[in-house]
Every structure is written in structure tokens, then in C-alpha cells.
Design a protein around this motif. Sequence first.
Motif, mmCIF file in Angstrom:
data_model
loop_
_atom_site.group_PDB
_atom_site.id
_atom_site.type_symbol
_atom_site.label_atom_id
_atom_site.label_comp_id
_atom_site.label_asym_id
_atom_site.label_seq_id
_atom_site.Cartn_x
_atom_site.Cartn_y
_atom_site.Cartn_z
ATOM 1 N N GLY A 38 0.785 -1.227 0.000
ATOM 2 C CA GLY A 38 0.000 0.000 0.000
ATOM 3 C C GLY A 38 0.815 1.274 0.000
ATOM 4 O O GLY A 38 0.237 2.368 -0.119
ATOM 5 N N ARG A 39 2.112 1.188 0.113
ATOM 6 C CA ARG A 39 2.948 2.388 0.134
ATOM 7 C C ARG A 39 2.964 3.100 -1.222
ATOM 8 O O ARG A 39 3.387 4.259 -1.310
ATOM 9 C CB ARG A 39 4.382 2.044 0.549
ATOM 10 N N LEU A 40 2.518 2.409 -2.277
ATOM 11 C CA LEU A 40 2.528 2.999 -3.615
ATOM 12 C C LEU A 40 1.128 3.358 -4.099
ATOM 13 O O LEU A 40 0.916 3.605 -5.279
ATOM 14 C CB LEU A 40 3.185 2.024 -4.603
ATOM 15 N N ALA A 41 0.178 3.394 -3.189
ATOM 16 C CA ALA A 41 -1.210 3.678 -3.560
ATOM 17 C C ALA A 41 -1.633 5.062 -3.096
ATOM 18 O O ALA A 41 -1.308 5.480 -1.977
ATOM 19 C CB ALA A 41 -2.141 2.631 -2.953
ATOM 20 N N GLY A 42 -2.353 5.756 -3.946
ATOM 21 C CA GLY A 42 -3.024 6.999 -3.589
ATOM 22 C C GLY A 42 -2.185 7.988 -2.815
ATOM 23 O O GLY A 42 -1.061 8.318 -3.208
ATOM 24 N N PRO A 43 -2.694 8.468 -1.681
ATOM 25 C CA PRO A 43 -2.018 9.536 -0.933
ATOM 26 C C PRO A 43 -0.687 9.104 -0.327
ATOM 27 O O PRO A 43 0.128 9.952 0.031
ATOM 28 C CB PRO A 43 -3.025 9.890 0.169
ATOM 29 N N ASP A 44 -0.454 7.788 -0.198
ATOM 30 C CA ASP A 44 0.812 7.315 0.368
ATOM 31 C C ASP A 44 1.910 7.196 -0.679
ATOM 32 O O ASP A 44 3.066 6.944 -0.333
ATOM 33 C CB ASP A 44 0.599 5.948 1.032
ATOM 34 N N ALA A 45 1.583 7.379 -1.944
ATOM 35 C CA ALA A 45 2.557 7.187 -3.016
ATOM 36 C C ALA A 45 3.585 8.315 -3.057
ATOM 37 O O ALA A 45 3.258 9.472 -2.764
ATOM 38 C CB ALA A 45 1.835 7.101 -4.354
ATOM 39 N N PRO A 46 4.819 8.008 -3.428
ATOM 40 C CA PRO A 46 5.836 9.058 -3.581
ATOM 41 C C PRO A 46 5.417 10.051 -4.669
ATOM 42 O O PRO A 46 4.695 9.708 -5.609
ATOM 43 C CB PRO A 46 7.088 8.276 -4.006
ATOM 44 N N GLU A 47 5.920 11.263 -4.559
ATOM 45 C CA GLU A 47 5.512 12.316 -5.496
ATOM 46 C C GLU A 47 5.839 11.943 -6.939
ATOM 47 O O GLU A 47 5.026 12.177 -7.852
ATOM 48 C CB GLU A 47 6.196 13.635 -5.135
ATOM 49 N N ALA A 48 7.003 11.374 -7.184
ATOM 50 C CA ALA A 48 7.378 11.029 -8.562
ATOM 51 C C ALA A 48 6.390 10.043 -9.172
ATOM 52 O O ALA A 48 6.067 10.134 -10.363
ATOM 53 C CB ALA A 48 8.786 10.441 -8.593
ATOM 54 N N LEU A 49 5.896 9.113 -8.374
ATOM 55 C CA LEU A 49 4.904 8.162 -8.871
ATOM 56 C C LEU A 49 3.589 8.875 -9.154
ATOM 57 O O LEU A 49 2.926 8.605 -10.172
ATOM 58 C CB LEU A 49 4.698 7.044 -7.853
ATOM 59 N N ARG A 50 3.192 9.801 -8.291
ATOM 60 C CA ARG A 50 1.956 10.546 -8.518
ATOM 61 C C ARG A 50 2.037 11.377 -9.796
ATOM 62 O O ARG A 50 1.058 11.494 -10.537
ATOM 63 C CB ARG A 50 1.632 11.435 -7.310
ATOM 64 N N VAL A 51 3.196 11.924 -10.073
ATOM 65 C CA VAL A 51 3.380 12.730 -11.288
ATOM 66 C C VAL A 51 3.242 11.851 -12.529
ATOM 67 O O VAL A 51 2.540 12.213 -13.487
ATOM 68 C CB VAL A 51 4.749 13.437 -11.268
ATOM 69 N N VAL A 52 3.909 10.713 -12.535
ATOM 70 C CA VAL A 52 3.803 9.817 -13.688
ATOM 71 C C VAL A 52 2.370 9.336 -13.861
ATOM 72 O O VAL A 52 1.858 9.239 -14.980
ATOM 73 C CB VAL A 52 4.766 8.617 -13.541
ATOM 74 N N ALA A 53 1.696 9.049 -12.754
ATOM 75 C CA ALA A 53 0.300 8.622 -12.837
ATOM 76 C C ALA A 53 -0.558 9.701 -13.487
ATOM 77 O O ALA A 53 -1.413 9.413 -14.335
ATOM 78 C CB ALA A 53 -0.217 8.278 -11.443
ATOM 79 N N ALA A 54 -0.320 10.952 -13.116
ATOM 80 C CA ALA A 54 -1.083 12.047 -13.709
ATOM 81 C C ALA A 54 -0.791 12.164 -15.202
ATOM 82 O O ALA A 54 -1.694 12.421 -16.013
ATOM 83 C CB ALA A 54 -0.760 13.355 -12.996
ATOM 84 N N GLU A 55 0.457 11.962 -15.583
ATOM 85 C CA GLU A 55 0.832 12.046 -16.997
ATOM 86 C C GLU A 55 0.170 10.954 -17.831
ATOM 87 O O GLU A 55 -0.143 11.166 -19.011
ATOM 88 C CB GLU A 55 2.353 11.939 -17.138
ATOM 89 N N THR A 56 -0.028 9.797 -17.243
ATOM 90 C CA THR A 56 -0.615 8.677 -17.976
ATOM 91 C C THR A 56 -2.122 8.581 -17.802
ATOM 92 O O THR A 56 -2.761 7.712 -18.392
ATOM 93 C CB THR A 56 0.016 7.346 -17.521
ATOM 94 N N ASP A 57 -2.679 9.453 -16.969
ATOM 95 C CA ASP A 57 -4.111 9.440 -16.680
ATOM 96 C C ASP A 57 -4.558 8.105 -16.098
ATOM 97 O O ASP A 57 -5.624 7.588 -16.436
ATOM 98 C CB ASP A 57 -4.910 9.766 -17.943
ATOM 99 N N GLN A 58 -3.699 7.545 -15.236
ATOM 100 C CA GLN A 58 -4.010 6.289 -14.555
ATOM 101 C C GLN A 58 -3.737 6.454 -13.067
ATOM 102 O O GLN A 58 -3.127 7.436 -12.641
ATOM 103 C CB GLN A 58 -3.159 5.133 -15.108
ATOM 104 N N GLY A 59 -4.176 5.474 -12.265
ATOM 105 C CA GLY A 59 -3.907 5.515 -10.844
ATOM 106 C C GLY A 59 -2.469 5.156 -10.533
ATOM 107 O O GLY A 59 -1.777 4.503 -11.332
#
Length: 323
Positions: free
Chosen positions: A235-256
Amino acid sequence: MPFARLATATTPTCHIGLGLAAVGRPGYINLGRDEDLGADRSVEALRTRTHELLDAAYAQGVRYFDAARSYGRSEEFLAGWLTARPDVDDVVVGSKWGYTYTADWTTDAEKHEVKDHSLATYERQRAETAALLGDRLDLYQIHSVTPDSPALTDKELHARLAEAAAQGVTIGFSTSGPAQADAVRAALAVTVDGEPLFRTVQSTYNVLETSAGPALAEAYDAGLTVIVKEGMANGRLAGPDAPEALRVVAAETDQGCDAVALAFVLRRPWAGVVLSGAATTAQLASNLHAAVVDLEEDRLARLAALAEEPGVYWETRGRLPWH
């Protein structure tokens, strides 16, 4: 090899499996578990949840299901689902022995599971698994092998495992801890009558813990099917617990974040099956988007930079509370 069944699958999700660690018992170390499961953790509630997840996974192309003796009633839940659906004959069923579940369906036990890789434990748990899964069991794995595990040197145990293999059950092992790579390489050297004993390996690998990668590539080259667990780092890579770099890539790909994290693992050429540990059907649906996430080299490089030292990763994991 039962995993040959997956080779003919054409759905994008055929290389994603469903692990039952999070739903086979009321307590586990995944983050966000209180929100995912709510207050009702009764046997019937988790049985129903597990069956709903299995139904959803199968309908969306998932064909590997992973349980363990220590995952509470996961084998029982899976066996009941299979019995109720006799037409489901194209799945691969794996379980593990080596840990005994000791929490007695509570979330605050002093010990939730006890590890023992002895021959006596294998014989007891093999009988328990057989009573539930019978001939539906395709893969039986030694649970959480470490370099000091007696399972790597016990010749009598190896002989009994080879007997099971001769009877049609594929024999594998899983690993855990900061020395996963050493455990994998030691297991690759185990033979019975000159033949390799193990045909699969299941290891933790995710954007935060990549240390086993080279050894898993060696296992793949040696002909083993590689199963990846904890792709979401509990769960460390999910939603609000995810590192910022992962959140950025997720936003770029329009995926979770979850889909991106699992897609990172799926891009490894040696990854045969990557497990989803979803506790809800919504999480599962999001996880399965990993099969279609576009990760170009720049995004992969940014995710790879998140890797932690193995000792740090496993120390953090060891501090996660049982919810």
C-alpha cells in the motif's frame, strides 16, 4: 508446467494474478485496510468478499490465483469458489506452506503466523492443503525462503518435494527480506537426482525494492516462471501514500498510482505473473489497468530512481502494523 495455460491467453490481463493475502484473514499489514474492509471482518464477510474478487478477476481475464496456509482461510475460500464453478477449468492455482496461521481470526494477536520449514510442517500442511484444494492445486511453494532457511539444505525434504512434483504438482518457493537475491540463487542450485527442484519463484519486487531483479532474471533464464508479489509495497505505492514522482507519472498517464506501479513491474522481461493484492473490486479494476499503461523510458527512469536500499525497505515493512 501449469503456467503454460497462460501462454495461450489473449487478454491483456493474463499476466496479472490475484493474491489472497489481504482478504483471507481479518488482519494484515497493508495500508488503508481499515477503509478497505470496514468493521465487519467475519468469516462470512471475507468469504463473500473473496468470492466477489475472484468472480471479478476471472471475468476480467485473470487466470492465476495465489493463496497460502498462513493466509487465514484463503485456501478454504478459494476451494469453495472453485467447487461452485466447475466450468472454471482454465485457471492456475498456487498456494504456499511454511507458515502456520496463529491469529485465531483476530487483528491484535501477539503473533499472526509462525514460520517453520521443517519436513514435519510440510507433511502436515500438504495434507491440509490437499483436503481443501485436492487436485485443483497446481503450484505448491515454500513460503518466504531466506538464505539461512533449512529448506535449502534438507535433502529429505527435497526428496518429498520431488515426489510431489512427480505426481504433477509444480514445486516453487517464495522469498522475502533484504537478501532475496541470495535466496533465489541458492534455490536455483538445489537439485534432486541431477534435476532442478524448483520451477517457479515468487519474490517481492516494486519501484521501492528492486534488489532481487538480477537474480530473478537469472531464474527466468534458467527456465523458472517468475511471480512478483507486493508490487504495491503493501500500500505504500497507492493513492495519498505514493511518492511524489509516482503521482506525477500517474497524472501524466491518466491512470492511478497503483496501475503505474504494477505496470513498472510488468515491463520487466522476466516477470511472468504480477500479483494484485486488491481488497476491493474497485481496487482490482484499477490494478488491472496496469496492462495498458504506457511507460516510456523517461517515465521508467523516474520510477526506478525511487528504489530504496533493501535494508531500509525491509525495516520499514517490518514496522507496518497489522490492521
